[in-house]
Design a protein around this motif. Structure first.
Motif, PDB file in Angstrom:
ATOM      1  N   ASN A  12      -4.490  11.845  -3.591  1.00  0.00           N
ATOM      2  CA  ASN A  12      -4.151  12.604  -4.922  1.00  0.00           C
ATOM      3  C   ASN A  12      -5.461  12.547  -5.646  1.00  0.00           C
ATOM      4  O   ASN A  12      -5.374  12.594  -6.936  1.00  0.00           O
ATOM      5  N   GLY A  13      -6.616  12.485  -4.979  1.00  0.00           N
ATOM      6  CA  GLY A  13      -7.764  12.630  -5.911  1.00  0.00           C
ATOM      7  C   GLY A  13      -8.235  11.209  -6.291  1.00  0.00           C
ATOM      8  O   GLY A  13      -9.458  11.100  -6.810  1.00  0.00           O
ATOM      9  N   ASN A  14      -7.674  10.126  -5.977  1.00  0.00           N
ATOM     10  CA  ASN A  14      -8.047   8.797  -6.487  1.00  0.00           C
ATOM     11  C   ASN A  14      -7.985   7.762  -5.126  1.00  0.00           C
ATOM     12  O   ASN A  14      -7.379   8.134  -4.209  1.00  0.00           O
ATOM     13  N   TYR A  15      -8.984   6.700  -5.160  1.00  0.00           N
ATOM     14  CA  TYR A  15      -9.083   5.744  -4.323  1.00  0.00           C
ATOM     15  C   TYR A  15      -8.375   4.731  -4.828  1.00  0.00           C
ATOM     16  O   TYR A  15      -8.228   4.168  -5.802  1.00  0.00           O
ATOM     17  N   HIS A  16      -7.355   4.191  -3.785  1.00  0.00           N
ATOM     18  CA  HIS A  16      -6.635   3.043  -4.189  1.00  0.00           C
ATOM     19  C   HIS A  16      -6.756   1.771  -3.406  1.00  0.00           C
ATOM     20  O   HIS A  16      -7.135   1.895  -2.120  1.00  0.00           O
ATOM     21  N   LEU A  17      -7.058   0.686  -3.715  1.00  0.00           N
ATOM     22  CA  LEU A  17      -7.367  -0.419  -3.242  1.00  0.00           C
ATOM     23  C   LEU A  17      -6.199  -1.282  -3.595  1.00  0.00           C
ATOM     24  O   LEU A  17      -5.712  -1.790  -4.705  1.00  0.00           O
ATOM     25  N   PHE A  18      -5.672  -1.856  -2.534  1.00  0.00           N
ATOM     26  CA  PHE A  18      -4.700  -3.132  -2.633  1.00  0.00           C
ATOM     27  C   PHE A  18      -5.312  -4.308  -2.171  1.00  0.00           C
ATOM     28  O   PHE A  18      -6.182  -4.353  -1.410  1.00  0.00           O
ATOM     29  N   TYR A  19      -4.822  -5.481  -2.556  1.00  0.00           N
ATOM     30  CA  TYR A  19      -5.436  -6.775  -2.240  1.00  0.00           C
ATOM     31  C   TYR A  19      -4.334  -8.030  -2.199  1.00  0.00           C
ATOM     32  O   TYR A  19      -3.379  -7.904  -3.100  1.00  0.00           O
ATOM     33  N   GLN A  20      -4.584  -8.963  -1.190  1.00  0.00           N
ATOM     34  CA  GLN A  20      -3.653 -10.060  -1.440  1.00  0.00           C
ATOM     35  C   GLN A  20      -3.917 -10.688  -2.789  1.00  0.00           C
ATOM     36  O   GLN A  20      -5.131 -11.000  -3.234  1.00  0.00           O
ATOM     37  N   TYR A  21      -2.683 -11.082  -3.335  1.00  0.00           N
ATOM     38  CA  TYR A  21      -2.849 -11.651  -4.913  1.00  0.00           C
ATOM     39  C   TYR A  21      -1.911 -12.447  -4.915  1.00  0.00           C
ATOM     40  O   TYR A  21      -0.616 -12.337  -4.600  1.00  0.00           O
ATOM     41  N   ARG A  22      -2.330 -13.766  -5.660  1.00  0.00           N
ATOM     42  CA  ARG A  22      -1.423 -14.555  -6.114  1.00  0.00           C
ATOM     43  C   ARG A  22      -1.590 -14.670  -7.703  1.00  0.00           C
ATOM     44  O   ARG A  22      -2.220 -15.437  -8.338  1.00  0.00           O
ATOM     45  N   PRO A  23      -0.495 -13.972  -8.478  1.00  0.00           N
ATOM     46  CA  PRO A  23      -0.660 -13.501  -9.794  1.00  0.00           C
ATOM     47  C   PRO A  23      -0.448 -15.005 -10.814  1.00  0.00           C
ATOM     48  O   PRO A  23      -1.002 -15.168 -11.866  1.00  0.00           O
ATOM     49  N   GLY A  24       0.227 -15.891 -10.032  1.00  0.00           N
ATOM     50  CA  GLY A  24       0.451 -16.964 -10.782  1.00  0.00           C
ATOM     51  C   GLY A  24      -0.444 -18.364 -10.736  1.00  0.00           C
ATOM     52  O   GLY A  24      -0.383 -19.253 -11.341  1.00  0.00           O
ATOM     53  N   GLY A  25      -1.508 -18.020  -9.710  1.00  0.00           N
ATOM     54  CA  GLY A  25      -2.693 -18.964  -9.382  1.00  0.00           C
ATOM     55  C   GLY A  25      -2.216 -19.535  -8.067  1.00  0.00           C
ATOM     56  O   GLY A  25      -1.646 -18.974  -7.200  1.00  0.00           O
ATOM     57  N   PRO A  26      -3.119 -20.572  -7.564  1.00  0.00           N
ATOM     58  CA  PRO A  26      -3.413 -20.960  -6.164  1.00  0.00           C
ATOM     59  C   PRO A  26      -1.808 -21.220  -5.596  1.00  0.00           C
ATOM     60  O   PRO A  26      -1.801 -20.984  -4.320  1.00  0.00           O
TER      61      PRO A  26
END
Length: 509
Positions: A65-79
């Motif tokens: 839709n005209g945009n680049y999307h990047l997803f990534y492994q993420y631990r949002p609460g820390g290690p």
């Protein structure tokens, strides 16, 4: 552990989604994290880094839709948190905007790595759900904010394996579509222990509907191309030309690598013809880590990698490389260049030319300095055995990072010149990890000068050479005056033909 605001659903119209993103509690939370960490001297200004906490592999890079999307492994609460799929969006792959988390663990412990497939009316994500198997999710809204997981997840479940790893292990997947359905690779290993004596193998699965998958068999076995102990994780399989495919992957022993070869669509086999590495440093988790790749609407094959830390945890972890355009030379060699959109960040240009670099000496370049810069230069190595630059150099030379070109000695009837980044003297900090130099091959043709594009961004260096090589590493100077640039040559004179320097603007507001 930081408390992540709850997720929500979004309307299906683009203008309504955009307005609701302005008040989304997760987006505001990420903005607050970025503000809190902005004073960290090692946070990059023009490489993507997580809002805060722990990032790992890039996943599902796509153009939608005209945009680049990047997803990534993420631990949002820390290690200690479980792994989600973080999400960021950009119109140019340069200026990124944080979006709410895309995928949460449900039937699995973690949402590990995977890739995406863009169709006319939707984007398909396939990922590895730890302790479960490989799973599917789809989204069709303008900013890929709402994802629907397949109710049959894991659609490719984990199965018991024998001592050789048979019939197959399920791990990081990728996905593509052919005439008779969808195909997915599971990147793993067989016949031994990962990191010690196994061999890499990628298993192929086929489905007519994304729900029912059949095992086709081994798609690629690395044989002599990789060394014992390497696996074939995080696969990306994409056409590179009319008759060649690129197989981009990650080895937990030797990090990012690639194959170029021919794909037999009838028999579903890939035959590697060329093998190359994109990481040349330490054993076990090199600095340049896992890849994600896509072909955008203009036909470019684009890739991005996460780059590992070399220092203790400071409330955030890891950086993404600059996006790279990969292509094939007329001679079948992989060409590697930073995307052209990076040039939009340049400011305050400086230019020098026609300088002799005396043998066994260093030339400090007055007016050429910085720790958030781009350099573009051409050097004639002349009679030197080694020549290059010292970057992030303190005035007295106590801290410096060495980027150098070394000529082959022509022994054993072969000629392989080398490019190197040496960070052994980059920092006087006690908590910086020791690291081998990044040393990769680069062969200069008769009469060809060394052409470098060097990107320095606080704690990351990326060096592109002649469009055919790129080295990446992290460096952590401790001194405030470690911003200098110098030229050097050893054994004979070298010649600087031209050098251009730009300050690089931040991609963050």
């Amino acid at each position: 552990m930081n408390e992540l605001p709850e997720r929500r659903t979004y309307p299906t119209k683009e203008n309504e989604q955009m307005s609701e993103l302005e008040t989304d509690v997760q987006v505001i939370y990420f903005q607050q994290l970025r503000a809190q960490l902005a004073s960290d001297r090692y946070r990059p200004l023009y490489h993507f880094s997580p809002p805060g906490n722990v990032m790992n592999d890039p996943n599902g890079l796509c153009h939608w839709n005209g945009n680049y999307h990047l997803f990534y492994q993420y631990r949002p609460g820390g290690p200690d948190d479980v792994v989600h799929w973080g999400h960021t969006v950009s119109s140019d792959m340069v200026h990124w905007r944080d979006l709410p988390i895309a995928l949460y663990p449900e039937t699995e412990k973690d949402c590990f790595s995977g890739q995406s497939l863009v169709e006319k009316d939707r984007v398909i994500a396939i990922y590895h759900g730890t302790e479960a198997g490989n799973a599917i999710a789809t989204s069709s809204d303008p900013f890929l904010l709402n994802w629907e997981k397949n109710p049959s997840n894991p659609v490719i479940p984990m199965v018991p394996v024998d001592s050789t790893g048979g019939p197959y292990r399920v791990f990081d997947p990728c996905i593509w579509k052919q005439g008779d359905g969808y195909y997915s690779l599971s990147g793993t290993y067989q016949n031994g222990e990962r990191g010690i004596d196994c061999t890499a193998v990628d298993h192929l699965f086929r489905s007519p509907d994304l729900t029912t998958w059949e095992y086709v068999g081994p798609f690629l076995e690395s044989s002599f191309f990789t060394e014992p102990g390497e696996d074939g994780a995080v696969p990306n399989f994409l056409p590179l030309s009319d008759d060649k495919h690129l197989f981009l992957f990650f080895s937990h022993k030797r990090a990012s690598q690639y194959f170029i070869g021919r794909y037999d669509e009838k028999n579903h086999k890939f035959e590697p013809e060329v093998h190359g590495r994109m990481n040349y440093g330490p054993l076990s988790v090199g600095r340049l880590h896992a890849p994600s790749a896509t072909i955008d609407d203009s036909g470019r094959l684009l890739s991005i990698f996460n780059v590992k830390e070399g220092i203790s945890y400071r409330g955030w972890k890891d950086i993404m490389s600059l996006p790279r355009e990969l292509s094939l030379s007329d001679g079948g060699e992989l060409l590697i260049d930073p995307i052209t959109e990076i040039k939009s960040l340049r400011s305050k240009p400086c230019f020098i030319s026609n300088i002799v670099i005396p043998a066994n000496d260093e030339l400090d370049l007055e007016g050429i300095s910085g720790n958030c810069i781009e350099l573009e230069l051409e050097i004639d190595p002349g009679q030197s055995r080694e020549c290059g630059l010292l970057l992030l150099k303190s005035k007295d030379g106590e801290e410096k990072t060495r980027v150098s070109f070394m000529k082959s000695d022509n022994y054993n009837f072969s000629k392989t010149d080398t490019l190197q980044i040496d960070i052994s003297e980059s920092s006087i900090r006690a908590d910086v990890l020791a690291s081998y130099p990044e040393t990769g091959p680069i062969i200069l043709n008769e009469g060809e000068n060394l052409r470098l594009r060097i990107f320095v961004d606080k704690s990351i260096l990326e060096v592109f050479a002649n469009g055919r090589q790129c080295l990446t590493i992290r460096a952590y100077p401790d001194r405030e005056d470690s911003v200098g640039v110098a030229l050097f040559a050893r054994g004979g004179d070298a010649y600087l033909e031209t050098l251009k320097k730009w300050d690089i603007r931040s991609i963050w507001v």
